[in-house]
Design a protein around this motif. Structure first.
Motif, PDB file in Angstrom:
ATOM      1  N   THR A   5       0.662  -1.165   0.031  1.00 31.10           N
ATOM      2  CA  THR A   5      -0.002  -0.094  -0.106  1.00 31.10           C
ATOM      3  C   THR A   5       1.010   1.263   0.150  1.00 31.10           C
ATOM      4  OG1 THR A   5      -1.751  -1.008   1.400  1.00 31.10           O
ATOM      5  CG2 THR A   5      -1.649   0.976   1.367  1.00 31.10           C
ATOM      6  N   VAL A   6       0.623   2.094  -0.880  1.00 31.49           N
ATOM      7  CA  VAL A   6       1.368   3.507  -0.853  1.00 31.49           C
ATOM      8  C   VAL A   6       0.223   4.312  -0.779  1.00 31.49           C
ATOM      9  CG1 VAL A   6       2.572   4.975  -2.410  1.00 31.49           C
ATOM     10  CG2 VAL A   6       2.744   2.503  -2.832  1.00 31.49           C
ATOM     11  N   TYR A   7       0.744   5.499   0.195  1.00 34.56           N
ATOM     12  CA  TYR A   7      -0.212   6.415   0.785  1.00 34.56           C
ATOM     13  C   TYR A   7      -0.572   7.499  -0.509  1.00 34.56           C
ATOM     14  CZ  TYR A   7       0.153   4.197   5.285  1.00 34.56           C
ATOM     15  OH  TYR A   7      -0.131   3.604   6.534  1.00 34.56           O
ATOM     16  N   ASN A   8      -1.440   7.852  -0.397  1.00 32.01           N
ATOM     17  CA  ASN A   8      -1.757   8.905  -1.704  1.00 32.01           C
ATOM     18  C   ASN A   8      -1.682  10.425  -1.485  1.00 32.01           C
ATOM     19  OD1 ASN A   8      -2.519   6.605  -3.821  1.00 32.01           O
ATOM     20  ND2 ASN A   8      -4.373   6.462  -2.860  1.00 32.01           N
ATOM     21  N   SER A   9      -1.698  10.597  -0.088  1.00 26.76           N
ATOM     22  CA  SER A   9      -1.337  11.935   0.356  1.00 26.76           C
ATOM     23  C   SER A   9      -0.153  12.487  -0.219  1.00 26.76           C
ATOM     24  CB  SER A   9      -1.321  12.153   1.848  1.00 26.76           C
ATOM     25  OG  SER A   9      -0.823  13.256   2.593  1.00 26.76           O
ATOM     26  N   SER A  10      -0.087  13.816  -0.680  1.00 23.34           N
ATOM     27  CA  SER A  10       1.016  14.412  -1.351  1.00 23.34           C
ATOM     28  C   SER A  10       2.228  14.661  -0.239  1.00 23.34           C
ATOM     29  CB  SER A  10       0.779  15.809  -1.868  1.00 23.34           C
ATOM     30  OG  SER A  10       0.259  16.491  -0.873  1.00 23.34           O
ATOM     31  N   ALA A  11       1.945  14.474   1.045  1.00 26.98           N
ATOM     32  CA  ALA A  11       2.704  14.777   2.103  1.00 26.98           C
ATOM     33  C   ALA A  11       3.488  13.443   2.377  1.00 26.98           C
ATOM     34  CB  ALA A  11       2.107  14.833   3.435  1.00 26.98           C
ATOM     35  N   ILE A  12       3.079  12.431   1.710  1.00 26.23           N
ATOM     36  CA  ILE A  12       3.973  11.160   1.534  1.00 26.23           C
ATOM     37  C   ILE A  12       4.476  10.663   0.488  1.00 26.23           C
ATOM     38  CG2 ILE A  12       3.773   8.625   2.054  1.00 26.23           C
ATOM     39  CD1 ILE A  12       3.444  10.252   4.744  1.00 26.23           C
ATOM     40  N   THR A  13       3.578  10.678  -0.592  1.00 24.34           N
ATOM     41  CA  THR A  13       4.383  10.453  -1.827  1.00 24.34           C
ATOM     42  C   THR A  13       3.315  10.853  -3.070  1.00 24.34           C
ATOM     43  OG1 THR A  13       5.187   8.610  -3.280  1.00 24.34           O
ATOM     44  CG2 THR A  13       3.280   8.112  -1.824  1.00 24.34           C
ATOM     45  N   ASP A  14       3.656  10.992  -4.268  1.00 27.17           N
ATOM     46  CA  ASP A  14       2.659  10.756  -5.422  1.00 27.17           C
ATOM     47  C   ASP A  14       2.715   9.377  -6.174  1.00 27.17           C
ATOM     48  OD1 ASP A  14       1.525  11.026  -7.676  1.00 27.17           O
ATOM     49  OD2 ASP A  14       2.305  12.990  -8.209  1.00 27.17           O
ATOM     50  N   ALA A  15       1.751   8.656  -5.932  1.00 24.88           N
ATOM     51  CA  ALA A  15       1.858   7.007  -6.339  1.00 24.88           C
ATOM     52  C   ALA A  15       2.004   7.196  -7.710  1.00 24.88           C
ATOM     53  CB  ALA A  15       0.617   6.513  -5.621  1.00 24.88           C
ATOM     54  N   LYS A  16       1.253   8.099  -8.414  1.00 26.30           N
ATOM     55  CA  LYS A  16       1.223   7.941  -9.939  1.00 26.30           C
ATOM     56  C   LYS A  16       2.658   8.568 -10.535  1.00 26.30           C
ATOM     57  CE  LYS A  16      -3.540   8.847 -10.404  1.00 26.30           C
ATOM     58  NZ  LYS A  16      -4.506   9.890 -11.033  1.00 26.30           N
ATOM     59  N   LYS A  17       3.454   9.261  -9.794  1.00 25.99           N
ATOM     60  CA  LYS A  17       4.936   9.802 -10.350  1.00 25.99           C
ATOM     61  C   LYS A  17       5.923   8.816  -9.743  1.00 25.99           C
ATOM     62  CE  LYS A  17       7.922  13.567  -9.822  1.00 25.99           C
ATOM     63  NZ  LYS A  17       8.230  14.973  -9.174  1.00 25.99           N
ATOM     64  N   ASN A  18       5.840   7.990  -8.718  1.00 23.58           N
ATOM     65  CA  ASN A  18       6.857   7.063  -8.107  1.00 23.58           C
ATOM     66  C   ASN A  18       6.126   5.952  -7.914  1.00 23.58           C
ATOM     67  OD1 ASN A  18       8.622   9.219  -8.304  1.00 23.58           O
ATOM     68  ND2 ASN A  18       8.187  10.023  -6.355  1.00 23.58           N
ATOM     69  N   PRO A  19       5.577   5.058  -8.723  1.00 18.55           N
ATOM     70  CA  PRO A  19       4.738   3.984  -8.453  1.00 18.55           C
ATOM     71  C   PRO A  19       5.661   2.739  -7.793  1.00 18.55           C
ATOM     72  CG  PRO A  19       4.865   4.111 -10.903  1.00 18.55           C
ATOM     73  CD  PRO A  19       5.414   5.597 -10.239  1.00 18.55           C
ATOM     74  N   PHE A  20       5.125   2.297  -6.698  1.00 26.69           N
ATOM     75  CA  PHE A  20       6.127   1.189  -5.937  1.00 26.69           C
ATOM     76  C   PHE A  20       6.043  -0.194  -6.848  1.00 26.69           C
ATOM     77  CE2 PHE A  20       6.654  -2.081  -3.212  1.00 26.69           C
ATOM     78  CZ  PHE A  20       7.849  -1.965  -2.449  1.00 26.69           C
ATOM     79  N   SER A  21       4.989  -0.361  -7.578  1.00 27.23           N
ATOM     80  CA  SER A  21       5.018  -1.458  -8.423  1.00 27.23           C
ATOM     81  C   SER A  21       6.039  -1.491  -9.428  1.00 27.23           C
ATOM     82  CB  SER A  21       3.636  -1.641  -9.159  1.00 27.23           C
ATOM     83  OG  SER A  21       3.435  -0.620  -9.849  1.00 27.23           O
ATOM     84  N   LEU A  22       6.382  -0.316  -9.817  1.00 26.55           N
ATOM     85  CA  LEU A  22       7.435  -0.168 -11.118  1.00 26.55           C
ATOM     86  C   LEU A  22       8.957  -0.422 -10.455  1.00 26.55           C
ATOM     87  CD1 LEU A  22       8.631   0.459 -13.618  1.00 26.55           C
ATOM     88  CD2 LEU A  22       8.318   2.842 -13.196  1.00 26.55           C
ATOM     89  N   LYS A  23       9.099   0.143  -9.144  1.00 23.33           N
ATOM     90  CA  LYS A  23      10.298   0.216  -8.466  1.00 23.33           C
ATOM     91  C   LYS A  23      10.412  -1.343  -8.012  1.00 23.33           C
ATOM     92  CE  LYS A  23       9.261   3.939  -5.888  1.00 23.33           C
ATOM     93  NZ  LYS A  23       9.353   4.976  -4.966  1.00 23.33           N
ATOM     94  N   ALA A  24       9.299  -2.103  -7.517  1.00 19.36           N
ATOM     95  CA  ALA A  24       9.538  -3.516  -7.100  1.00 19.36           C
ATOM     96  C   ALA A  24       9.815  -4.424  -8.084  1.00 19.36           C
ATOM     97  CB  ALA A  24       8.035  -3.934  -6.427  1.00 19.36           C
ATOM     98  N   GLY A  25       9.286  -4.046  -9.280  1.00 16.13           N
ATOM     99  CA  GLY A  25       9.584  -4.704 -10.667  1.00 16.13           C
ATOM    100  C   GLY A  25      11.143  -4.688 -11.025  1.00 16.13           C
TER     101      GLY A  25
END
Length: 304
Positions: A8-28
């Motif tokens: 789970t990636v928090y969607n709040s801009s205070a934590i991250t922009d999930a669309k800009k830095n998707p965790f699934s891409l980095k995990a891949g």
């Protein structure tokens, strides 16, 4: 769980922009390193040897020196990047997000937030969700691993000895600790997972996900004291996805043969015939760095 990744990636801009830095891409991107060896190098010659021997990635680090250890010189990273065609990883100090920003700007493929360097922040780790580059973090137990994954680590490095001594005992101990806790978790009733997550101080959703998957949500490598093909095969058979090999491996008369042997052991860790072939004729660069007398005495008396 978030649809775009294993975690789970928090969607709040205070934590991250999930669309800009998707965790699934980095995990891949870290999944691409599974079944390989990441070799630490500190100069261009070592980088060429490691690439020729079949390393899946190079970990660029500063040459050994006295004093505070920091991220490697960006000019060294650029020089190696121009010469080799395999991915490049570089270390940053724990909590030093500006070093991480510099490494990302230089163009490394992975960043290792490493306890092998001096600490920049004694309380906080980098918020790795804020970076496009996949991060690697160390752990010694399951709680450590899942806390780092919550912070955004896309690969876990189960860490053992940091001195470059060739003593694999701590690495084996920590890998067994992580695997043992996962076996306990896998055999639990669902109702017991809440208390277990509290006990290991890890986020409940990641603990539940680990139970569901039967393994960590991200790639798990081992590091520390790995000096021979037999060491490598031991850690692979214990359940690791790959290994980190320290730069001390080059302190021998034929570093190519040793690095190549370790890489072959990663790929064929269950084949004793390959392990025999890769173990023959290796000069031991760490022959004088064995267990201290206090540890030998503990073993002699049945202690650990």
């Amino acid at each position: 769980m978030a649809e775009d990744g294993a975690v789970t990636v928090y969607n709040s801009s205070a934590i991250t922009d999930a669309k800009k830095n998707p965790f699934s891409l980095k995990a891949g991107l870290t999944q691409m390193l599974r079944g390989g060896a990441i070799v630490e190098v500190s100069n261009l010659e070592q980088a060429k040897i490691a690439e020729e021997a079949g390393a899946s990635c190079l970990l660029v680090s500063e040459p050994p020196h006295r004093g505070i250890s920091r991220m490697p010189d960006p000019s060294l990273i650029k020089e190696i990047k121009r010469t080799v065609s395999i991915p490049i990883m570089a270390r940053t100090r724990v909590g030093h997000f500006v070093e991480a920003q510099i490494l990302e700007a230089v163009g490394v493929d992975y960043i290792d937030e490493s306890e092998a360097l001096a600490l920049a922040d004694e309380e906080n780790f980098i918020n790795k969700h804020n970076f496009r580059c996949p991060f690697v973090c160390g752990c010694q137990n399951l709680g450590d691993a899942l806390r780092r994954v919550r912070e955004g680590a896309a690969m876990i490095r189960t860490q053992g000895d940091l001195s470059g001594s060739g003593n694999i005992a701590n690495t084996v101990k920590n890998v067994r600790a992580v695997m043992g806790e996962m076996r306990i978790l896998n055999n639990m009733d669902e109702d017991e997972v809440f208390a277990f997550s509290k006990k290991i101080a890890a986020p409940y959703d990641l603990v539940a996900q680990t139970k569901q998957m039967g393994r960590l949500p991200v790639v798990q490598f081992a590091a520390g004291g790995i000096a021979t093909p037999a060491d490598t095969a031991l850690l692979m058979q214990l359940g690791c996805d790959g290994v980190f090999v320290g730069s001390e491996i080059f302190d021998c008369s034929d570093p190519y043969k040793r690095v190549r042997g370790i890489i072959q052991a990663v790929r064929h860790y269950t084949d004793p015939h390959v392990l025999v072939e890769t173990s023959c004729g290796l000069e031991d660069p760490m022959a004088g760095l064995n267990l201290g007398e206090d540890r030998i005495e503990q073993f002699a008396h049945g202690g650990v």
